[in-house]
Design a protein around this motif. Structure first.
Motif, PDB file in Angstrom:
ATOM      1  N   ALA A  44       1.020  -3.864  -2.781  1.00 48.63           N
ATOM      2  CA  ALA A  44       1.731  -5.035  -3.316  1.00 48.63           C
ATOM      3  C   ALA A  44       1.515  -5.122  -4.823  1.00 48.63           C
ATOM      4  N   MET A  45       0.316  -4.784  -5.264  1.00 44.69           N
ATOM      5  CA  MET A  45       0.023  -4.846  -6.701  1.00 44.69           C
ATOM      6  C   MET A  45       0.679  -3.678  -7.447  1.00 44.69           C
ATOM      7  N   HIS A  46       0.503  -2.461  -6.935  1.00 45.09           N
ATOM      8  CA  HIS A  46       1.040  -1.287  -7.645  1.00 45.09           C
ATOM      9  C   HIS A  46       2.561  -1.308  -7.757  1.00 45.09           C
ATOM     10  N   LEU A  47       3.221  -1.942  -6.770  1.00 43.26           N
ATOM     11  CA  LEU A  47       4.687  -2.043  -6.832  1.00 43.26           C
ATOM     12  C   LEU A  47       5.138  -2.799  -8.077  1.00 43.26           C
ATOM     13  N   MET A  48       4.353  -3.766  -8.492  1.00 47.91           N
ATOM     14  CA  MET A  48       4.706  -4.556  -9.680  1.00 47.91           C
ATOM     15  C   MET A  48       4.182  -3.896 -10.958  1.00 47.91           C
ATOM     16  N   LEU A  49       3.019  -3.234 -10.848  1.00 50.39           N
ATOM     17  CA  LEU A  49       2.393  -2.625 -12.032  1.00 50.39           C
ATOM     18  C   LEU A  49       3.143  -1.389 -12.491  1.00 50.39           C
ATOM     19  N   ASN A  50       3.460  -0.538 -11.530  1.00 47.94           N
ATOM     20  CA  ASN A  50       4.072   0.741 -11.874  1.00 47.94           C
ATOM     21  C   ASN A  50       4.957   1.247 -10.732  1.00 47.94           C
ATOM     22  N   PRO A  51       6.120   0.631 -10.563  1.00 49.44           N
ATOM     23  CA  PRO A  51       6.972   0.975  -9.412  1.00 49.44           C
ATOM     24  C   PRO A  51       7.438   2.427  -9.423  1.00 49.44           C
ATOM     25  N   ARG A  52       7.495   3.035 -10.603  1.00 47.96           N
ATOM     26  CA  ARG A  52       8.001   4.418 -10.650  1.00 47.96           C
ATOM     27  C   ARG A  52       7.038   5.419 -10.025  1.00 47.96           C
ATOM     28  N   ARG A  53       5.813   4.994  -9.717  1.00 50.71           N
ATOM     29  CA  ARG A  53       4.872   5.920  -9.074  1.00 50.71           C
ATOM     30  C   ARG A  53       5.255   6.147  -7.607  1.00 50.71           C
ATOM     31  N   PHE A  54       6.170   5.312  -7.056  1.00 51.87           N
ATOM     32  CA  PHE A  54       6.546   5.436  -5.644  1.00 51.87           C
ATOM     33  C   PHE A  54       7.884   6.142  -5.474  1.00 51.87           C
ATOM     34  N   GLU A  55       7.969   6.956  -4.426  1.00 60.78           N
ATOM     35  CA  GLU A  55       9.266   7.536  -4.050  1.00 60.78           C
ATOM     36  C   GLU A  55       9.684   7.007  -2.677  1.00 60.78           C
ATOM     37  N   VAL A  56       8.879   7.325  -1.653  1.00 60.26           N
ATOM     38  CA  VAL A  56       9.152   6.801  -0.318  1.00 60.26           C
ATOM     39  C   VAL A  56       7.893   6.088   0.177  1.00 60.26           C
ATOM     40  N   ILE A  57       8.063   4.867   0.644  1.00 62.12           N
ATOM     41  CA  ILE A  57       6.961   4.101   1.224  1.00 62.12           C
ATOM     42  C   ILE A  57       7.226   3.979   2.720  1.00 62.12           C
ATOM     43  N   LEU A  58       6.254   4.372   3.521  1.00 66.74           N
ATOM     44  CA  LEU A  58       6.356   4.249   4.976  1.00 66.74           C
ATOM     45  C   LEU A  58       5.377   3.181   5.427  1.00 66.74           C
ATOM     46  N   THR A  59       5.862   2.193   6.190  1.00 64.22           N
ATOM     47  CA  THR A  59       4.920   1.168   6.623  1.00 64.22           C
ATOM     48  C   THR A  59       5.379   0.478   7.904  1.00 64.22           C
ATOM     49  N   GLU A  60       4.466  -0.307   8.483  1.00 65.25           N
ATOM     50  CA  GLU A  60       4.789  -0.966   9.752  1.00 65.25           C
ATOM     51  C   GLU A  60       5.661  -2.195   9.504  1.00 65.25           C
ATOM     52  N   ASN A  61       6.096  -2.811  10.582  1.00 68.37           N
ATOM     53  CA  ASN A  61       7.129  -3.838  10.562  1.00 68.37           C
ATOM     54  C   ASN A  61       6.867  -5.010   9.606  1.00 68.37           C
TER      55      ASN A  61
END
Ligand code: IPM
Ligand code: MG
Length: 369
Positions: free
Chosen positions: A226-243
């Motif tokens: 939740a924090m990294h998504l706001m700090l540096n969203p470009r570090r993510f490509e695909v996020i896999l997670t539960e419901n």
């Protein structure tokens, strides 16, 4: 190509935004010579008001018999007092489950043109492009046992977070395939420092990972994510997670794009796939012509891509959305800081449909030379 689409406008702004998505799909059919037919049915609060049930059998039958389902939104405040299984949301959960749609794909695309609509700095969000793959048929949403029971001070409520290996494996495969197609990085998000379900999740993800040596896998706790998504969203490509984690993270990720109204989703994996914007029914602005239809239109693009396998058409709808934003058109929720042309729901839909026709004309002209 012939395609039968069941349209479920639902509640609140659902009817307004799906109308624009259908407008764009009709434009696609016309421009590329396809035969799309649309049949509307009731779901959610609209269905409760009419039939007493949030998912009438006639709606479900129509969905299962069609090639794809395009849904607006469900949720109506006048039914908030009803028991869980009678609420408008139960219609949506019942539909996902009946369709077998276990993987929910939520692309978070930050357009350069609207980078200043995000409350985050433009240099943080520009170029961010994350695909959230949310497990959709398990976890707390569907886990048994669940109840509110007892009386007085010992009255209690409980839900069950439950996953078996097969459930994790099938959604992990969808995410690995997507990561392999996009360049190779997958972030699996869990709470393995506390939850058994997350430990099993991690084990299964690591096992599936062996079949995809080209994909780099990392594991991240959901709070950190939740924090990294706001700090540096470009570090993510695909996020896999539960419901539930995916439900929460995708609303959070909408902040990157400036508005929840921008996000599309595809719920896939079963017999019939369901396409719907990520936003809710927004009863406060329903009927006012203010709602942003781009999430719904982008969902229609996903329908073309996944259910119809019309990649060119899907990419053209996405390019048309981009073009309209680049020309400066905005709905109220994405006005940003600089002067733009603020338009309503219908005008935005019409602009996208027109941009699509222009794009196709240009391609024709190019081929004719
Ligand atoms: C979503 C929505 C739904 C969910 C609600 C309306 C049941 O929030 O699609 O993200 O929680 O899945
Ligand atoms: Mg949600």
């Amino acid at each position: 190509m012939k395609l039968n689409i069941t349209v479920l406008p639902g509640d609140g702004i659902g009817p307004e935004v799906t109308r624009e998505a259908v407008r764009v799909l009709r434009a696609v059919a016309e421009v590329y010579g396809h035969d799309f037919s649309f049949e509307e049915h009731l779901i959610g609060g609209a269905a409760i008001a009419e039939t007493g049930s949030p998912l009438p059998p006639s709606t479900l039958d129509a969905c299962l018999a069609s090639d794809a389902v395009l849904l607006g939104a469900v949720g109506a405040p006048q039914f908030d007092g009803l028991a869980g299984e009678k609420r408008p949301e139960a219609g949506l959960l019942g539909l996902r489950s009946a369709c077998g749609a276990f993987a929910n794909l939520r692309p978070i695309v930050c357009y350069d043109a609207t980078a200043d609509s995000s409350p985050l700095k433009a240099e943080v969000v520009k170029g961010a492009d994350v695909l959230i793959v949310r497990e959709l048929l398990g976890g707390l949403y569907f886990g048994e046992p669940r109840a509110i029971q007892g009386e007085g001070a010992t009255r209690e409520a409980f839900n069950t977070m439950r996953y078996n290996e097969a459930e994790v494996e099938r959604v992990a495969r969808v995410a690995f395939e997507a990561a392999a197609a996009r360049g190779g990085k997958l972030t699996s998000v869990d709470k393995a420092n506390v939850l058994e379900t997350s430990r099993l999740w991690r084990e299964v993800v690591n096992r599936v990972a062996r079949e995809y040596p080209q994909v780099r896998v990392e594991h991240m706790y959901v709070d950190a994510c939740a924090m990294h998504l706001m700090l540096n969203p470009r570090r993510f490509e695909v996020i896999l997670t539960e419901n539930l984690f995916g439900d929460i993270l995708s609303d959070e990720a909408a902040v990157l794009t400036g508005s929840l109204g921008m996000l599309a989703s595809a719920s896939v994996g079963g017999g019939t796939d369901v396409y719907e914007p990520v936003h809710g029914s927004a009863p406060d602005i329903a009927g006012a012509g203010l709602a942003n239809p781009l999430g719904a239109i982008a969902s229609a693009a996903l329908l073309l891509r996944y259910s119809a396998k019309l990649e060119q058409e899907a990419a053209d709808v996405e390019a048309s959305i981009r073009a309209v934003l680049e020309r400066g058109y905005r709905t109220a929720d994405i006005q940003g800081r600089t002067g733009k042309y603020i338009v309503g729901t219908e005008e935005m839909g019409t602009l996208v449909a027109e941009a699509l026709a222009e794009l196709a004309d240009m391609r024709h002209a190019y081929h004719a030379v």
